[in-house]
Write a protein that holds these residues in place. Sequence first.
Motif, short mmCIF file in Angstrom:
data_model
loop_
_atom_site.label_atom_id
_atom_site.label_comp_id
_atom_site.label_asym_id
_atom_site.label_seq_id
_atom_site.Cartn_x
_atom_site.Cartn_y
_atom_site.Cartn_z
N LYS A 1 13.50 1.56 -0.94
CA LYS A 1 12.82 2.52 0.05
C LYS A 1 12.56 1.82 1.19
O LYS A 1 13.07 0.57 1.34
N THR A 2 11.89 2.29 2.28
CA THR A 2 11.30 1.90 3.45
C THR A 2 9.90 1.30 3.54
O THR A 2 9.20 2.23 3.23
N ILE A 3 9.87 0.06 3.89
CA ILE A 3 8.45 -0.50 3.88
C ILE A 3 8.04 -1.05 5.35
O ILE A 3 8.99 -1.75 5.83
N ALA A 4 6.77 -0.61 5.90
CA ALA A 4 6.77 -0.99 7.09
C ALA A 4 5.66 -2.07 7.17
O ALA A 4 4.64 -1.96 6.40
N THR A 5 5.91 -3.06 8.08
CA THR A 5 5.13 -4.13 7.93
C THR A 5 5.25 -5.14 9.21
O THR A 5 6.17 -5.13 9.86
N ALA B 1 -0.31 3.58 9.93
CA ALA B 1 0.05 4.86 10.65
C ALA B 1 1.36 5.30 10.13
O ALA B 1 2.00 6.32 10.23
N ALA B 2 2.27 4.06 9.56
CA ALA B 2 3.66 4.37 9.61
C ALA B 2 3.83 5.37 8.40
O ALA B 2 4.88 6.30 8.71
N TYR B 3 3.23 5.50 7.52
CA TYR B 3 3.53 6.54 6.34
C TYR B 3 3.24 7.77 6.92
O TYR B 3 4.28 8.67 7.09
N SER B 4 1.96 8.04 7.44
CA SER B 4 1.89 9.41 7.99
C SER B 4 2.69 9.69 9.15
O SER B 4 2.91 10.97 9.34
N LEU B 5 3.14 8.91 9.87
CA LEU B 5 4.21 9.21 10.84
C LEU B 5 5.58 9.45 10.51
O LEU B 5 6.73 9.52 11.13
N GLY B 6 5.80 9.22 9.16
CA GLY B 6 7.11 9.41 8.48
C GLY B 6 8.08 8.28 8.67
O GLY B 6 9.17 8.45 8.81
N MET B 7 7.63 7.21 9.30
CA MET B 7 8.33 5.92 9.38
C MET B 7 8.76 5.34 8.02
O MET B 7 9.68 4.45 8.19
N ALA B 8 7.93 5.35 7.10
CA ALA B 8 7.91 4.57 5.80
C ALA B 8 7.54 5.02 4.65
O ALA B 8 6.64 6.22 5.02
N ASP B 9 7.95 4.64 3.51
CA ASP B 9 7.50 5.20 2.34
C ASP B 9 6.18 4.34 1.84
O ASP B 9 5.41 5.04 1.08
N ALA B 10 5.88 3.23 2.37
CA ALA B 10 4.83 2.29 1.87
C ALA B 10 4.62 1.25 3.07
O ALA B 10 5.43 1.01 3.92
N VAL B 11 3.62 0.53 2.84
CA VAL B 11 3.32 -0.51 3.91
C VAL B 11 3.02 -1.90 3.32
O VAL B 11 2.61 -1.77 2.16
N GLN C 1 1.03 -1.19 -0.06
CA GLN C 1 -0.12 0.14 0.10
C GLN C 1 1.04 1.51 0.06
O GLN C 1 1.86 1.30 0.69
N VAL C 2 0.50 2.18 -0.93
CA VAL C 2 1.17 3.55 -0.95
C VAL C 2 0.35 4.77 -0.72
O VAL C 2 -0.80 4.47 -1.10
N PRO C 3 1.11 5.83 -0.71
CA PRO C 3 0.01 7.03 -0.59
C PRO C 3 -0.88 7.18 -1.84
O PRO C 3 -0.39 7.04 -2.76
N GLU C 4 -1.96 7.45 -1.41
CA GLU C 4 -2.95 7.70 -2.47
C GLU C 4 -2.57 8.75 -3.43
O GLU C 4 -2.83 8.62 -4.82
N LYS C 5 -2.20 9.93 -3.02
CA LYS C 5 -1.81 10.86 -3.82
C LYS C 5 -0.31 11.03 -4.15
O LYS C 5 0.32 12.13 -4.37
N GLY C 6 0.46 10.03 -3.65
CA GLY C 6 1.81 10.06 -4.13
C GLY C 6 2.27 9.76 -5.41
O GLY C 6 1.37 9.48 -6.25
N GLU C 7 3.64 9.80 -5.54
CA GLU C 7 4.19 9.49 -7.06
C GLU C 7 4.34 8.20 -7.36
O GLU C 7 4.25 7.61 -8.48
N ILE C 8 4.32 7.11 -6.25
CA ILE C 8 4.75 5.83 -6.50
C ILE C 8 3.48 5.12 -6.88
O ILE C 8 2.59 5.18 -6.38
N GLN C 9 3.43 4.54 -8.20
CA GLN C 9 2.70 3.67 -8.72
C GLN C 9 2.89 2.11 -8.69
O GLN C 9 1.65 1.43 -9.11
N THR C 10 4.00 1.84 -8.72
CA THR C 10 4.37 0.23 -8.73
C THR C 10 5.12 -0.19 -7.61
O THR C 10 5.99 0.51 -7.16
#
Length: 320
Positions: free
Chosen positions: A133-137, A182-192, A117-126
């Motif tokens: 990058k950093t992935i929280a899981t 919550a990791a993305y909005s907390l600035g901990m990761a680029d995706a989950v 899962q990536v930010p809805e409005k972000g640049e990442i599409q694939t």
Amino acid sequence: MTDSSTNDPIRLNGKLLLAVPKKGRLKEKALALLDGSDIQFNRSDRSDIAFSPNTPVALVFLPAADIPAFVGRGNGALGITGTDCIAEYESREPPTETSGVEQILDLGFGRCKLQVQVPEKGEIQTAEQLVGKTIATSFDGLSRKYFRELEAKQSNGEVTNGNDGEAKLKTNILHLSGSVEAAYSLGMADAVVDLVESGLTMRVAGLKPIATVLESSAVLIRSKHPSDPKWVDLITARIRGVITAHQYVLCTYNVERRLLDKVHKITPGKRAPTINNLEEEGWVAVQAMVESNRTAVVMDELKEVGAQDILIIKLENTRQ
Ligand SMILES: Nc1ncnc2c1ncn2[C@@H]1O[C@H](COP(=O)(O)OP(=O)(O)OP(=O)(O)O)[C@@H](O)[C@H]1O
Ligand SMILES: O=P(O)(O)OC[C@H]1O[C@H](OP(=O)(O)OP(=O)(O)O)[C@H](O)[C@@H]1O
């Protein structure tokens, strides 16, 4: 394992250990299955072990994520958990001839997907754009495996090995035990990488799915060398009976004999319908098992062709 007589390892010897989720999304439906299978138990407060007075079973209450290892290493004979938990366990401890679990029944609940899962409005599409990058899981093993395969494809199989001889991962996997979105909005990761059922948690966190790692559902698992195969088979048959009962209803109705060909197409039954003569000349009574999720359609179609007195009876238990 601790002291008291009820938890004494000696007392557990001879018991068939059945591991069930102690909390979370699978707990209630797992306990309902045990109830339907007449596996009674008395669980004292705070105890994670409960003996069954009417079977040789001892229930062990564990987090779903720990159940595959408990059964796969041969401590438990049976367990109820998610296939995602099994995949995560096997990504860390690949099964061998003597270890690992056998998935013996899909239990029909706990369906969800493990998704990137990536930010809805972000640049990442694939997912490829996430390499490095950093992935929280909470699913470290599966996430490492997923991104290792992705990185290998990107480098046409050329990988640099780390000290452990394993391909060095460019992507940083950050373990979180819960509230991963919550990791993305907390600035901990680029995706989950986390579970999705309705998608509500993901959308509320401002995320969208771009890849599915696996689809999961709750299953009954058994160890490869269970302590008491006879009782394992019997408990499995009881649980299978309860699941089948949930998947089907009994449909009964009256119909003119001349219409049997038409109604047979609508209610062929699980094996075959039961047909009895009615006292009324030219009429018969029909009984057939129908999938629970087709009940309304079946009743509409039966009415359409002329069936009458249509009844739907819920099943409590069955045995094949
Ligand atoms: N949203 C969901 N929908 C369906 N099944 C789910 C969902 N979330 C988890 N599961 C299933 O339940 C299993 C356990 O997950 P869950 O998060 O509910 O338990 P837990 O982490 O042990 O408990 P808790 O989250 O309360 O600490 C998952 O591995 C998955 O198989
Ligand atoms: O798609 P949805 O229907 O929103 O469900 C997905 C959420 O369910 C699980 O969390 P849970 O509620 O078990 O809490 P947790 O994050 O602490 O595991 C999972 O970890 C997701 O966060």
